[in-house]
Design a protein around this motif. Structure first.
Motif, PDB file in Angstrom:
ATOM      1  N   TRP A 126      93.096  21.298 -23.626  1.00  0.00           N
ATOM      2  CA  TRP A 126      92.228  21.675 -22.327  1.00  0.00           C
ATOM      3  C   TRP A 126      93.794  22.481 -21.915  1.00  0.00           C
ATOM      4  CZ3 TRP A 126      94.557  19.298 -17.660  1.00  0.00           C
ATOM      5  CH2 TRP A 126      93.797  19.710 -16.113  1.00  0.00           C
ATOM      6  N   ALA A 157      85.510  20.633 -17.039  1.00  0.00           N
ATOM      7  CA  ALA A 157      86.323  19.682 -18.177  1.00  0.00           C
ATOM      8  C   ALA A 157      85.588  18.585 -17.941  1.00  0.00           C
ATOM      9  CB  ALA A 157      86.574  20.494 -18.989  1.00  0.00           C
ATOM     10  N   PRO A 183      81.993  22.647 -20.010  1.00  0.00           N
ATOM     11  CA  PRO A 183      83.321  22.279 -21.412  1.00  0.00           C
ATOM     12  C   PRO A 183      83.332  20.436 -21.568  1.00  0.00           C
ATOM     13  CG  PRO A 183      84.527  23.928 -19.699  1.00  0.00           C
ATOM     14  CD  PRO A 183      82.710  23.030 -19.115  1.00  0.00           C
ATOM     15  N   LEU A 241      79.670  22.784 -27.537  1.00  0.00           N
ATOM     16  CA  LEU A 241      81.018  23.351 -27.979  1.00  0.00           C
ATOM     17  C   LEU A 241      80.350  25.159 -27.811  1.00  0.00           C
ATOM     18  CD1 LEU A 241      82.941  21.710 -30.144  1.00  0.00           C
ATOM     19  CD2 LEU A 241      83.049  21.488 -27.938  1.00  0.00           C
ATOM     20  N   TYR A 245      79.006  26.052 -24.140  1.00  0.00           N
ATOM     21  CA  TYR A 245      79.795  25.794 -22.915  1.00  0.00           C
ATOM     22  C   TYR A 245      81.209  25.904 -22.947  1.00  0.00           C
ATOM     23  CZ  TYR A 245      75.064  24.224 -21.437  1.00  0.00           C
ATOM     24  OH  TYR A 245      73.064  23.980 -21.648  1.00  0.00           O
ATOM     25  N   GLY A 246      81.936  25.573 -24.127  1.00  0.00           N
ATOM     26  CA  GLY A 246      83.159  25.827 -24.403  1.00  0.00           C
ATOM     27  C   GLY A 246      83.821  24.325 -24.621  1.00  0.00           C
ATOM     28  N   GLY A 247      84.939  23.954 -25.415  1.00  0.00           N
ATOM     29  CA  GLY A 247      85.683  22.456 -25.412  1.00  0.00           C
ATOM     30  C   GLY A 247      86.163  22.765 -26.744  1.00  0.00           C
ATOM     31  N   THR A 285      86.088  23.460 -32.362  1.00  0.00           N
ATOM     32  CA  THR A 285      86.865  24.063 -31.385  1.00  0.00           C
ATOM     33  C   THR A 285      85.744  25.333 -30.437  1.00  0.00           C
ATOM     34  OG1 THR A 285      88.498  25.083 -32.378  1.00  0.00           O
ATOM     35  CG2 THR A 285      89.489  23.886 -30.339  1.00  0.00           C
ATOM     36  N   TRP A 341      88.066  29.004 -27.392  1.00  0.00           N
ATOM     37  CA  TRP A 341      89.316  28.110 -27.130  1.00  0.00           C
ATOM     38  C   TRP A 341      90.592  27.892 -27.607  1.00  0.00           C
ATOM     39  CZ3 TRP A 341      89.153  23.303 -23.941  1.00  0.00           C
ATOM     40  CH2 TRP A 341      88.612  22.962 -23.311  1.00  0.00           C
TER      41      TRP A 341
END
Ligand code: SAH
Length: 302
Positions: free
Chosen positions: A43, A52, A114, A172, A175-177, A291, A295
């Motif tokens: 992160w 997040a 995220p 993921l 939205y990311g993460g 991931t 990211w």
């Protein structure tokens, strides 16, 4: 298997010495702390996005979340906590352990944000199918007991697990993460009959008393990775739990904890061996990182 496990988890807290089985976060706080450190680190390297969230699949007693969040909060992570859990009995335990957690029946309703996600011993509880020479292996009841319809060389697959992996990867990608999947199973597509039942810390007949004992099967990480990749996320290789925990500093954490609690030195050493030794949980259990493409990768899973 799905119906049996739904009843099983809905009607008890199966974890711990008095239950049926013990999981890594219940062995030692070091496990959740290292998961939390890995998620806090990824992160931070992603630029500390303020929107997040922390999410967990099948959080059990909430122990992993509590230990992971204690590290993540100290690192400045202030996001909300979301649990995907179907058992009302375990939701009650989790809500006590992690006040303020928001519950979901499936991954599909997680917020559009995220996600820093952990799933420990979640996928192994989702149902598998078995195939013999291309035909489904079924179960019948002969009036006395359940029996398999046939025997032979068995292949297993799991549409339920692949669907969960796809939903996670979709979250993921959109939205990311980053997500950590930790479970026991096969890294390279190995096959065989791995359906097992555990009751009171001993193996039992998987067809005996459905819904009253824990049913699991080895996770096929090769199939999970393929499903996740189809959604366009980065998937790490499967690393053994023992080597991942050592790489992320369980030795240093054990030394610190022992210095703070000298009377616990032996118990801490035993817990570290239980989590990491090859003939304990260290080799059978694997860690895989998922991931979003934009990211960074999770430490130890590059
Ligand atoms: N992660 C915890 C608990 C593992 S046991 C630990 O490591 O200690 C499996 C967990 O998954 C339980 O919380 C169980 O209720 C939950 N679970 C099982 N099937 C599920 C499903 N289909 N959807 C959501 N949660 C499920």
């Amino acid at each position: 298997m799905a119906a049996a496990n739904a009843h099983y988890y809905a009607t008890r807290d199966p974890l711990g010495p008095a239950g049926d089985f013990v999981t890594a976060p219940e062995v030692s706080q070091m496990f959740g702390e290292i998961v939390g450190a890995a998620l806090a680190d990824v992160w931070a390297r992603a630029g500390r996005p303020a929107d997040a969230i922390y999410a967990e699949l099948g959080p059990g007693r909430g122990t992993l979340a509590a230990d992971a969040l204690s590290v993540m909060r100290r690192a400045g992570f202030a996001g909300a906590v979301h649990f995907v859990e179907t058992s009302d009995a375990l939701r009650a335990v989790q809500a006590k352990r992690v006040p303020g957690a928001i519950f979901h029946g499936s991954l599909a309703s997680l917020p559009q944000a995220p996600v820093l996600l952990a799933a420990n011993e979640f996928f192994d509880a989702l149902p598998v199918r078995q195939w013999i020479a291309g035909e489904a292996r079924c179960v019948t009841h002969d009036g006395t007991r359940f029996r398999f319809t046939r025997d032979g060389a068995i292949r297993e697959d799991s549409p339920a697990r692949e669907a969960a992996a796809i939903a996670l990867a979709h979250q993921l990608a959109a939205y990311g993460g980053a997500a950590l999947i930790i479970d026991y199973g096969f890294a390279g597509g190995e096959q065989g009959d791995t359906l097992q039942a555990v009751r009171g810390h001993a193996f039992a007949d998987p067809l005996d008393q459905p819904g009253e004992q824990d049913l699991t099967a080895h996770v096929d990480f090769h199939a999970l990775a393929a499903a996740a990749r189809s959604e366009g996320v980065k998937v790490s290789r499967a690393v053994t739990q023992g080597s991942w925990l050592e790489a992320l500093g369980i030795g240093a954490r054990a030394a610190t904890l022992a210095a703070l609690n000298p009377d616990q030195t032996e118990a801490i050493a035993i817990a570290r061996r239980r989590l990491g030794d090859e003939d304990e949980m260290g080799r059978l259990f694997k860690v895989v990182g998922l991931t979003a493409v934009n990211w960074p990768r999770i430490a130890g899973l590059e």
